[in-house]
Design a protein around this motif. Structure first.
Motif, PDB file in Angstrom:
ATOM      1  N   LEU A   1       0.853  -1.177   0.000  1.00 48.29           N
ATOM      2  CA  LEU A   1       0.000   0.000   0.000  1.00 48.29           C
ATOM      3  C   LEU A   1       0.894   1.234   0.000  1.00 48.29           C
ATOM      4  CD1 LEU A   1      -2.625  -1.010   2.706  1.00 48.29           C
ATOM      5  CD2 LEU A   1      -2.726  -1.386   0.229  1.00 48.29           C
ATOM      6  N   ALA A   2       0.311   2.347  -0.374  1.00 44.48           N
ATOM      7  CA  ALA A   2       1.077   3.590  -0.337  1.00 44.48           C
ATOM      8  C   ALA A   2       0.143   4.700   0.121  1.00 44.48           C
ATOM      9  CB  ALA A   2       1.657   3.908  -1.712  1.00 44.48           C
ATOM     10  N   GLU A   3       0.763   5.813   0.417  1.00 42.25           N
ATOM     11  CA  GLU A   3      -0.025   6.934   0.902  1.00 42.25           C
ATOM     12  C   GLU A   3       0.437   8.183   0.191  1.00 42.25           C
ATOM     13  OE1 GLU A   3      -1.213   8.931   5.148  1.00 42.25           O
ATOM     14  OE2 GLU A   3       0.570   7.710   4.987  1.00 42.25           O
ATOM     15  N   LYS A   4      -0.496   9.112   0.046  1.00 40.95           N
ATOM     16  CA  LYS A   4      -0.112  10.410  -0.515  1.00 40.95           C
ATOM     17  C   LYS A   4       0.392  11.289   0.622  1.00 40.95           C
ATOM     18  CE  LYS A   4      -2.632  12.365  -3.943  1.00 40.95           C
ATOM     19  NZ  LYS A   4      -3.865  12.899  -4.570  1.00 40.95           N
ATOM     20  N   TYR A   5       1.224  12.241   0.260  1.00 40.90           N
ATOM     21  CA  TYR A   5       1.682  13.110   1.340  1.00 40.90           C
ATOM     22  C   TYR A   5       0.550  14.011   1.806  1.00 40.90           C
ATOM     23  CZ  TYR A   5       2.503  16.739  -2.258  1.00 40.90           C
ATOM     24  OH  TYR A   5       2.374  17.640  -3.266  1.00 40.90           O
ATOM     25  N   THR A   6       0.505  14.252   3.095  1.00 40.41           N
ATOM     26  CA  THR A   6      -0.485  15.200   3.611  1.00 40.41           C
ATOM     27  C   THR A   6       0.162  16.550   3.879  1.00 40.41           C
ATOM     28  OG1 THR A   6      -0.239  13.813   5.577  1.00 40.41           O
ATOM     29  CG2 THR A   6      -2.404  13.924   4.596  1.00 40.41           C
ATOM     30  N   TYR A   7       1.483  16.555   4.032  1.00 37.59           N
ATOM     31  CA  TYR A   7       2.163  17.814   4.326  1.00 37.59           C
ATOM     32  C   TYR A   7       3.070  18.213   3.169  1.00 37.59           C
ATOM     33  CZ  TYR A   7       0.822  16.847   9.148  1.00 37.59           C
ATOM     34  OH  TYR A   7       0.119  16.571  10.283  1.00 37.59           O
ATOM     35  N   LEU A   8       3.059  19.479   2.865  1.00 39.81           N
ATOM     36  CA  LEU A   8       4.003  20.032   1.906  1.00 39.81           C
ATOM     37  C   LEU A   8       5.294  20.359   2.648  1.00 39.81           C
ATOM     38  CD1 LEU A   8       1.661  22.338  -0.136  1.00 39.81           C
ATOM     39  CD2 LEU A   8       3.188  20.589  -1.093  1.00 39.81           C
ATOM     40  N   PRO A   9       6.418  20.461   1.939  1.00 37.59           N
ATOM     41  CA  PRO A   9       7.688  20.738   2.619  1.00 37.59           C
ATOM     42  C   PRO A   9       7.613  21.949   3.531  1.00 37.59           C
ATOM     43  CG  PRO A   9       8.113  20.172   0.364  1.00 37.59           C
ATOM     44  CD  PRO A   9       6.610  20.228   0.506  1.00 37.59           C
ATOM     45  N   LYS A  10       6.924  23.005   3.093  1.00 40.72           N
ATOM     46  CA  LYS A  10       6.921  24.222   3.915  1.00 40.72           C
ATOM     47  C   LYS A  10       6.241  23.987   5.272  1.00 40.72           C
ATOM     48  CE  LYS A  10       2.928  26.215   1.511  1.00 40.72           C
ATOM     49  NZ  LYS A  10       2.833  26.654   0.101  1.00 40.72           N
ATOM     50  N   GLU A  11       5.361  22.972   5.305  1.00 39.27           N
ATOM     51  CA  GLU A  11       4.711  22.663   6.581  1.00 39.27           C
ATOM     52  C   GLU A  11       5.612  21.845   7.501  1.00 39.27           C
ATOM     53  OE1 GLU A  11       0.092  22.104   5.609  1.00 39.27           O
ATOM     54  OE2 GLU A  11       1.409  21.044   4.235  1.00 39.27           O
ATOM     55  N   LEU A  12       6.650  21.284   6.905  1.00 38.68           N
ATOM     56  CA  LEU A  12       7.557  20.454   7.692  1.00 38.68           C
ATOM     57  C   LEU A  12       8.821  21.196   8.073  1.00 38.68           C
ATOM     58  CD1 LEU A  12       7.330  17.136   5.666  1.00 38.68           C
ATOM     59  CD2 LEU A  12       6.158  17.730   7.783  1.00 38.68           C
ATOM     60  N   TYR A  13       8.911  22.427   7.583  1.00 34.59           N
ATOM     61  CA  TYR A  13      10.178  23.130   7.718  1.00 34.59           C
ATOM     62  C   TYR A  13      10.603  23.317   9.163  1.00 34.59           C
ATOM     63  CZ  TYR A  13      13.951  25.201   5.458  1.00 34.59           C
ATOM     64  OH  TYR A  13      15.195  25.387   4.983  1.00 34.59           O
ATOM     65  N   GLU A  14       9.653  23.679   9.975  1.00 28.79           N
ATOM     66  CA  GLU A  14       9.961  23.918  11.375  1.00 28.79           C
ATOM     67  C   GLU A  14      10.415  22.630  12.066  1.00 28.79           C
ATOM     68  OE1 GLU A  14       7.043  26.499  12.980  1.00 28.79           O
ATOM     69  OE2 GLU A  14       7.943  26.371  14.987  1.00 28.79           O
ATOM     70  N   ARG A  15       9.707  21.548  11.725  1.00 28.21           N
ATOM     71  CA  ARG A  15      10.076  20.257  12.321  1.00 28.21           C
ATOM     72  C   ARG A  15      11.492  19.878  11.910  1.00 28.21           C
ATOM     73  NH1 ARG A  15       7.188  15.086  10.529  1.00 28.21           N
ATOM     74  NH2 ARG A  15       9.038  13.981  11.230  1.00 28.21           N
ATOM     75  N   MET A  16      11.793  20.151  10.662  1.00 33.99           N
ATOM     76  CA  MET A  16      13.121  19.812  10.155  1.00 33.99           C
ATOM     77  C   MET A  16      14.195  20.592  10.912  1.00 33.99           C
ATOM     78  SD  MET A  16      15.778  20.703   7.976  1.00 33.99           S
ATOM     79  CE  MET A  16      15.170  22.070   7.018  1.00 33.99           C
TER      80      MET A  16
END
Ligand SMILES: [Zn+2]
Ligand SMILES: [Zn+2]
Lengths: 379, 284
Positions: free
Chosen positions: A261-276
């Protein structure tokens, strides 16, 4: 009286690119490590090079300010996608948790791998699905089952029948969407270094405290920092599944999805930037403080500018099992490439009580016996 | 001549009478000077007073320890135990060079009773034993059984004196105090073992519960540093300040506390004559 020393450090800024210049003692000049230019004092003056003054207060530990971390990020969205053919893709959605599940037209999705709901509904694939790369599974379901049993082994508090075959069958291979970030971190690090020596004579103990102002600046370059782009996946768990060896990645192709199975991303990179940035900041500060000859370092003031210029959309292989126990989901995951196991298992209250009593009785028996033997003259 | 003889006979008779009386008088005088019962508050009957006097004499004889009973309506504002100590000292009680003895005072004005010890009695009747005796006496005193309380005191004085002799003669003697201490220590140790076991079990289960969560972050970011990805441009270490402080080295003074295995220590006070007294008691 606490001493309080204001440290002024003056550093030249590269007229070419704006970075800190490094004083090169051998060449008696200033070098820029980013653009490669070198300057002597005269040139700097002619070009009107700016200087940067940092003020940092060196104070004894008792009244040192709390560590201070300032993060800034500059972000250029540069998504690395592919244009793979997705004609044979099928999409399902879970009526219970809303997850969108993808697979190919020969693989059946019969239950929701994210919440355990036994029905999923076919749906129209919305938008496009273009991962740049995929890291194929290198382990099979049997490996995952064994790993799960391995994790459960010796767990005395596990509820009964937790490892039955029915549960094992639900372990599913999922390609989890990740964004891989390339990132540069420019740090400017100030801290107080403390060295304490003590000695004594017949009457007194002497304590000598030397304080130093540490100033370090530089640039760290990171690549392929993976962050899962799935809302369904607990972040701490996905971070714990690393490392993935990305050298063995392949360009995305529908064929890899067969049986998984696979999943589509729910977050765009800009939404992950802070976490990164939060994830790598400890590493940046570690590098900034590394190798200092101090017994203690405190009063850290670290300013970091992060700059990400490329993000790659990639599918990483994870074996997944979500189990519900007493209204809480417990997740087991195995790195589909390396076989690394992470997970959380439920603890039964009954078992906890039982083991508490067992340990208590044994300890009390032993310590009681010791008391009896040592206490000797028990009357 | 007849009258002379008669006079002689009368004189003889008087002398005989005198001789007969003198011992009786002398005996009464002696009783007064050796009297150990001063019942100024009138708590005892004549028979009881005689009985107490007997007990006191027995104790003197058997244990070389004086025994004085004093009851009063008022100590004139002086603390009962000090009043008793002064009474004991000023009336010259006590046996031997160290004036060994016990004076029991019952002050009805303040309803305060004190067993006051002197000389060797301080050594024998440590705080621990005084407490024991006082606990037995107190109930009797508050119920008005003054004579019974005094008998209890006399019994205890004889009992513990006998035990003390045993303790001195036999090195392997285990005193009541020691037994008590040991029991207390054992109870304490078992309590500690229980507490320790509880904590161990708690930690053990907490550890097991934690063990069922196997999620540790892989890296703080350093794993994703590029090769040659570290470029340091500023690396300065500037000496800022130095500060030296000194603290005096604490001196150890080990005060060795006395009190062997007989019965712990005795707390003492001084009479107005400066003599050392021990003992204890309280309200009843
Ligand atoms: Zn430059
Ligand atoms: Zn679901």
């Amino acid at each position: 009286m606490p001493e309080h020393t204001e440290q002024q450090t003056m550093t030249y800024i590269c007229p070419g690119c704006g970075s800190y210049l490094r004083f090169d003692g051998k060449a008696q000049g200033w070098a820029c490590d980013y653009c490669g230019n070198t300057y002597n004092a005269q040139e700097l003056e002619q070009r009107g090079a700016e200087t940067k003054t940092d003020s940092y207060n060196v104070r004894p530990r008792a009244d040192a300010p709390a560590d201070e971390t300032e993060l800034q990020f500059h972000f250029t969205e540069n998504l690395s996608n592919s244009t793979a053919d997705t004609a044979h893709m099928r999409a399902y959605s879970c009526p219970s948790c809303g997850a969108e599940i993808l697979t190919d037209d020969v693989t059946a999705a019969t239950f929701c791998v994210f919440c355990g709901n036994p029905t999923v509904l076919p749906k129209q694939l919305a938008g496009e699905y273009r991962p740049a790369a995929i890291l194929p599974f290198e382990t099979d379901k049997e490996d995952a089952k064994k790993a799960f049993l391995q994790l459960c082994k010796g767990k005395k508090l596990l509820p009964k029948n937790y490892t039955d075959e029915q549960r094992l069958e639900k372990i599913t291979g999922v390609y989890v969407p990740f964004w891989l970030f390339d990132c540069k971190a420019d740090f400017d690090y100030h801290a107080t270094g403390e060295n304490v020596t003590t000695w004594r004579d017949t009457n007194y103990i002497y304590t000598k405290t030397d304080l130093y102002h540490i100033h370090r600046a530089g640039r760290l370059a990171f690549e392929n920092i993976p962050l899962d782009a799935s809302e369904k996946m607990p972040d701490d768990m996905m971070d714990a599944l690393e490392p993935f060896y990305l050298e063995r990645k392949k360009p995305f192709h529908m064929g890899y999805l067969s049986g998984f199975l696979a999943e589509k991303y729910t977050y765009l990179p800009k939404e992950l930037y802070e976490r990164m940035t939060k994830r790598i900041t400890p590493g940046v500060e570690y590098k900034a403080a590394e190798g200092r000859p101090y017994q203690r370092v405190y009063g850290v003031k670290c300013r970091t500018d992060f700059l990400s210029e490329r993000q790659t959309y990639m599918l990483l292989p994870v074996w997944l099992l979500v189990s519900r126990y007493k209204d809480k989901d417990y997740l087991f995951a195995m790195n589909g490439q390396t076989g690394k196991i992470v997970g959380e298992l439920p603890c039964s209250t009954g078992q906890s009580v039982k083991w508490f009593l067992i340990i208590f009785c044994i300890t009390f028996l032993i310590s009681g016996l010791l008391v009896y033997l040592i206490g000797g003259g028990l009357v | 001549m007849r009258t002379e003889r008669k006079f002689a006979a009368m004189l003889l008779a008087f002398c005989i009478m005198l001789l007969a009386f003198v011992p009786a008088f002398a005996a009464e005088l002696e009783t007064d000077s050796a009297g150990r019962v001063y019942d100024l508050a009138g708590l005892f009957t004549t028979e009881e007073k005689a009985a107490l006097q007997n007990r006191a004499e027995e104790i003197q004889e058997n244990w070389q320890m004086d025994m004085v009973f004093l009851t009063t309506e008022s100590t004139h504002g002086i603390e009962a135990k000090r009043y008793a100590a002064d009474f004991y000292e000023q009336n010259g009680f006590g046996i031997g060079a160290d004036y060994s003895g016990i004076i029991m005072i019952v002050d009805m004005g303040e309803r305060d009773a004190q067993i006051v010890t002197c000389g060797r009695a301080i050594t024998v009747f440590t705080d621990y034993y005084i407490d024991r005796i006082w606990n037995d006496m107190r109930r009797q005193l508050s119920e008005g059984e003054y004579f019974s309380a005094m008998e209890t005191l006399c019994d205890s004085v004889e009992h513990y004196n006998a035990e003390y002799i045993k303790y001195q003669e036999n090195p392997a003697y285990v005193s009541e105090y020691q037994i008590k201490q040991e029991k207390r220590r054992t109870t304490l140790l078992f309590g500690a073992a229980g507490l320790f076991s509880l904590i161990t079990a708690g930690i053990g289960v907490a550890f097991m519960r934690r063990g069922s969560r196997n999620i540790k972050p892989f890296t703080d970011g350093r794993a994703y540093l590029k090769d040659n990805g570290v470029n340091i441009t500023v690396d300065k270490n500037t000496f800022a300040s130095t500060h030296t402080s000194r603290t005096p080295i604490p001196k150890n003074n080990n005060n060795n506390r006395s009190g062997g295995s007989w019965g712990g220590g005795s707390s003492t006070f001084r009479s107005s004559g400066g003599r050392s007294f021990g003992g204890g008691g309280g309200r009843f």
